[in-house]
Design a protein around this motif. Sequence first.
Motif, PDB file in Angstrom:
ATOM      1  N   GLY A  44       0.789  -1.221   0.000  1.00 42.09           N
ATOM      2  CA  GLY A  44       0.000   0.000   0.000  1.00 42.09           C
ATOM      3  C   GLY A  44       0.824   1.275   0.000  1.00 42.09           C
ATOM      4  O   GLY A  44       0.271   2.365  -0.132  1.00 42.09           O
ATOM      5  N   THR A  45       2.142   1.138   0.173  1.00 42.05           N
ATOM      6  CA  THR A  45       3.006   2.330   0.171  1.00 42.05           C
ATOM      7  C   THR A  45       3.744   2.488  -1.150  1.00 42.05           C
ATOM      8  O   THR A  45       4.649   3.297  -1.263  1.00 42.05           O
ATOM      9  CB  THR A  45       4.028   2.247   1.327  1.00 42.05           C
ATOM     10  N   GLU A  46       3.363   1.703  -2.169  1.00 39.86           N
ATOM     11  CA  GLU A  46       4.049   1.768  -3.453  1.00 39.86           C
ATOM     12  C   GLU A  46       3.898   3.149  -4.097  1.00 39.86           C
ATOM     13  O   GLU A  46       4.821   3.647  -4.752  1.00 39.86           O
ATOM     14  CB  GLU A  46       3.512   0.701  -4.416  1.00 39.86           C
ATOM     15  N   SER A  47       2.751   3.772  -3.894  1.00 38.58           N
ATOM     16  CA  SER A  47       2.539   5.085  -4.534  1.00 38.58           C
ATOM     17  C   SER A  47       3.496   6.136  -3.979  1.00 38.58           C
ATOM     18  O   SER A  47       3.942   7.035  -4.703  1.00 38.58           O
ATOM     19  CB  SER A  47       1.083   5.536  -4.326  1.00 38.58           C
ATOM     20  N   ARG A  48       3.790   6.033  -2.694  1.00 34.51           N
ATOM     21  CA  ARG A  48       4.744   6.973  -2.096  1.00 34.51           C
ATOM     22  C   ARG A  48       6.114   6.820  -2.736  1.00 34.51           C
ATOM     23  O   ARG A  48       6.755   7.817  -3.108  1.00 34.51           O
ATOM     24  CB  ARG A  48       4.838   6.732  -0.579  1.00 34.51           C
ATOM     25  N   VAL A  49       6.588   5.588  -2.892  1.00 35.76           N
ATOM     26  CA  VAL A  49       7.892   5.335  -3.499  1.00 35.76           C
ATOM     27  C   VAL A  49       7.867   5.734  -4.973  1.00 35.76           C
ATOM     28  O   VAL A  49       8.826   6.315  -5.496  1.00 35.76           O
ATOM     29  CB  VAL A  49       8.274   3.854  -3.343  1.00 35.76           C
ATOM     30  N   ALA A  50       6.764   5.466  -5.662  1.00 35.84           N
ATOM     31  CA  ALA A  50       6.657   5.806  -7.074  1.00 35.84           C
ATOM     32  C   ALA A  50       6.702   7.317  -7.271  1.00 35.84           C
ATOM     33  O   ALA A  50       7.301   7.823  -8.234  1.00 35.84           O
ATOM     34  CB  ALA A  50       5.373   5.233  -7.662  1.00 35.84           C
ATOM     35  N   SER A  51       6.048   8.049  -6.362  1.00 36.00           N
ATOM     36  CA  SER A  51       6.074   9.512  -6.459  1.00 36.00           C
ATOM     37  C   SER A  51       7.496  10.038  -6.337  1.00 36.00           C
ATOM     38  O   SER A  51       7.906  10.947  -7.074  1.00 36.00           O
ATOM     39  CB  SER A  51       5.187  10.109  -5.357  1.00 36.00           C
ATOM     40  N   SER A  55       5.094  -6.335 -12.710  1.00 40.87           N
ATOM     41  CA  SER A  55       4.029  -7.028 -11.986  1.00 40.87           C
ATOM     42  C   SER A  55       3.299  -6.045 -11.079  1.00 40.87           C
ATOM     43  O   SER A  55       3.801  -4.963 -10.756  1.00 40.87           O
ATOM     44  CB  SER A  55       4.606  -8.189 -11.163  1.00 40.87           C
ATOM     45  N   SER A  56       2.106  -6.438 -10.635  1.00 40.92           N
ATOM     46  CA  SER A  56       1.352  -5.637  -9.678  1.00 40.92           C
ATOM     47  C   SER A  56       2.069  -5.693  -8.334  1.00 40.92           C
ATOM     48  O   SER A  56       2.684  -6.726  -7.993  1.00 40.92           O
ATOM     49  CB  SER A  56      -0.079  -6.170  -9.539  1.00 40.92           C
ATOM     50  N   PRO A  57       2.001  -4.643  -7.573  1.00 38.71           N
ATOM     51  CA  PRO A  57       1.272  -3.388  -7.827  1.00 38.71           C
ATOM     52  C   PRO A  57       2.103  -2.317  -8.545  1.00 38.71           C
ATOM     53  O   PRO A  57       1.647  -1.194  -8.695  1.00 38.71           O
ATOM     54  CB  PRO A  57       0.942  -2.915  -6.414  1.00 38.71           C
ATOM     55  N   TRP A  58       3.345  -2.653  -9.007  1.00 39.52           N
ATOM     56  CA  TRP A  58       4.217  -1.633  -9.581  1.00 39.52           C
ATOM     57  C   TRP A  58       3.811  -1.232 -10.988  1.00 39.52           C
ATOM     58  O   TRP A  58       4.012  -0.080 -11.400  1.00 39.52           O
ATOM     59  CB  TRP A  58       5.678  -2.137  -9.579  1.00 39.52           C
ATOM     60  N   LYS A  59       3.210  -2.168 -11.731  1.00 43.02           N
ATOM     61  CA  LYS A  59       2.861  -1.813 -13.110  1.00 43.02           C
ATOM     62  C   LYS A  59       1.746  -0.766 -13.140  1.00 43.02           C
ATOM     63  O   LYS A  59       1.576  -0.064 -14.131  1.00 43.02           O
ATOM     64  CB  LYS A  59       2.460  -3.058 -13.888  1.00 43.02           C
ATOM     65  N   GLU A  60       0.971  -0.661 -12.038  1.00 42.76           N
ATOM     66  CA  GLU A  60      -0.089   0.345 -11.980  1.00 42.76           C
ATOM     67  C   GLU A  60       0.430   1.733 -11.588  1.00 42.76           C
ATOM     68  O   GLU A  60      -0.339   2.698 -11.584  1.00 42.76           O
ATOM     69  CB  GLU A  60      -1.171  -0.073 -10.964  1.00 42.76           C
ATOM     70  N   GLN A  61       1.705   1.866 -11.267  1.00 40.02           N
ATOM     71  CA  GLN A  61       2.240   3.144 -10.794  1.00 40.02           C
ATOM     72  C   GLN A  61       2.692   4.061 -11.930  1.00 40.02           C
ATOM     73  O   GLN A  61       3.136   5.190 -11.673  1.00 40.02           O
ATOM     74  CB  GLN A  61       3.422   2.902  -9.841  1.00 40.02           C
ATOM     75  N   ASN A  62       2.575   3.587 -13.181  1.00 42.54           N
ATOM     76  CA  ASN A  62       2.971   4.405 -14.337  1.00 42.54           C
ATOM     77  C   ASN A  62       4.403   4.949 -14.205  1.00 42.54           C
ATOM     78  O   ASN A  62       4.665   6.137 -14.379  1.00 42.54           O
ATOM     79  CB  ASN A  62       2.003   5.578 -14.529  1.00 42.54           C
TER      80      ASN A  62
END
Length: 724
Positions: free
Chosen positions: A250-257, A301-308
């Motif tokens: 659930g913290t992938e978006s923070r790292v992706a940002s 793979s998910s959830p990283w492929k959804e982070q664009n």
Amino acid sequence: MDSPPEEWVTLAQQNGRGLIRLQMHGSSRRLNQIDQIRAKGVGDHISLPQLVVCGDQSAGKSSVLEGITGVPFPRQDGVCTRFATEIILRHCPDKNEIIAKILPSASRSEEERHRMASFERKLTGFDDLPRVIEEASMLMGIRDCANPNLDSPAFTADVLRLEVIGNTGLHLTVVDLPGLISVSENLEDMRTVECLVDGYLESSRTIILAVVSASNDIDTQGIIQRARRYDKDGVRTVGIITKPDLINKGTESRVASLAKNKDHVKLKLGFFLLKNPSPLEISKGLTWVERQRQETFFFNSSPWKEQNLDITRVGIENLRSFLQELLDNHIEHELPKVRKEIEVLLRTTERELAQIGPERSSIGQIRLFLTQISMEFFNLTKAAVDGNYGGQNSMFFASGAKVDTRLRARIHLVNEQFASYMRTKAAKRRLRDRDEPSSQPEQPEASAESEESDEYAPDEQLQMTEKQMKNWVKKIYLRSRGRELPGTYNHMVLSELFHEQCSRWEDISRDHLRTTSSIVDDFVRVALDHVIIDTQVRNNVKRMVRQSLDASLEKARNELRNILADEATHPITYNHYYTDNIQNARADAAKRSLQVSMDHAITTEWNGKLHVSNTPVDMKKLCSSLKNRVIVDMTEQACEESLEALNAYYKVAMKTFVDNMCRQVIERHVVSGLVTAFDPVCVGKLSDDEIFHIAAESPILRTRRSDLQAMKKALEDSIRELED
């Protein structure tokens, strides 16, 4: 259009981890030039372009470094992060060589530096690396599992240099630094690591690879803030995010940002996101191809492929390609500056070599060397004494130095100050101006026989009114009377008056001699520092010159004693200025007396108005009136004449004394003797033993000359290397 095959270089790793391919751009020639310059040791004196991997402890720096260079570092508990590891990759397809050396820190003792500098190991392959690192660690005295001594440091500023020569496909230098310590009971360890990291980061030619762990908040990882301290514009800092597989779901978006450079922490060069192999994968012998496949699969793979994510900013292969291009551009930009710095360092090296002079192992070489520097000192001192501040010595005489080297100008200045002081403040008693406040309380009028009240220290000047001055003269006159008739004075009066009036001359002149001697001492010290670079020779020559200056100073003191002894005898002069002063003083006194008599006669006998015709009757009346008013006190007359004689003689004697002091004492002995204090004639009189003792070359200087000669050659070769 596809790149020609020759622009691709393949490196077959000997560690079984697979095949690394790196694209070689057109600037590979520049990379090779930098590598050649670094191989010559110039990088120890001038910052050269390099990559530095840094971050907090356990941030994954070693895995990143291995991914960039292909060099597998051991994963023992913190062994390889106790000191900086500098990896030099030199592309040479015809060679296959791995050499490990230690670069000791400047804080080490000479014995430790020699022992560490002699450390050199040739590795047969990367499997030997753990053993070499352990040996280096032991030699550095680092506290670890192999050396549990608590008194030993946990970190050191020494550097392990690993030079990999072969079909590497790269020409660059990468440095792995110990991880920054956020919390530790040992503050000394923290400071050691911080100073070590800062030393690399502050160089404008260092590309900072700031490794941050995705599992920790970016704000708690000090490497980003530390990098910005030295790279405020962020033009040479690349953020590398590791361990995305260890974050909470659930913290992938923070790292992706953060990876997309959209977080509050932004870098102009942006961030890269990597997945380093796990220890288990490494232990199973993960190949390079397999590492890339697993990393690609992970981010697809998910959830990283959804982070664009920007696919060009993901994975070790993209990072390596980016760094290759970044380093190419960085080198092209920095190379002209490097060349200029090398040229400046070369000129500095040549100047120091010229100052050290040629080798001097034989007596003949030593004598020639000492003769040459004595001639330089002679020319310098002669120019200073003559006041010639231009020509080849103009830089030495330039203003702005701590000590003013313009000796003649300084001597003129202090002589003028001495002369001015003698004119205004040297007399023991000075007649105070009417408007000048007295520093001495007004004394009640006393009889001439009474002792004079003097509240001043013996070496201070007395400021007196005209009445006090006359009382002092009257006291001396009455105490010195002999067989002379009333109204006259004997020669002892003038002698005693003058000797007391000039009693301060000795202290003033001795102070002036000390002042000028100190000026000469300062000049000699600066001149010898300028002429002689060898500290040992300079100190020996200073002692020799000191003896000469001491002898000259003693002659000056003797000369001053003779001059003061002359002043202590009976006053004598043939200067017409003395008689002129006497005559002028008496004429002025007569005018004042006549004016007083006339004023009194006009008031009492002429009803305040004087009307005199040029007739015998009126002239006779005027003379009779003045005759009755002129009353002469013979004692007062004698005292006034004594005072007039004192003032007249004091002026003459004072001027003569000032000239004698400046010419016979200062100029003859203190200044003129300086030119011959250390000249070729003086050197020619020295025996071979004295010559050897003074100027024999020390082992330190021989080593320094050898180092400078080697540096000069390396710098010249580097300039030629950069000419293409």
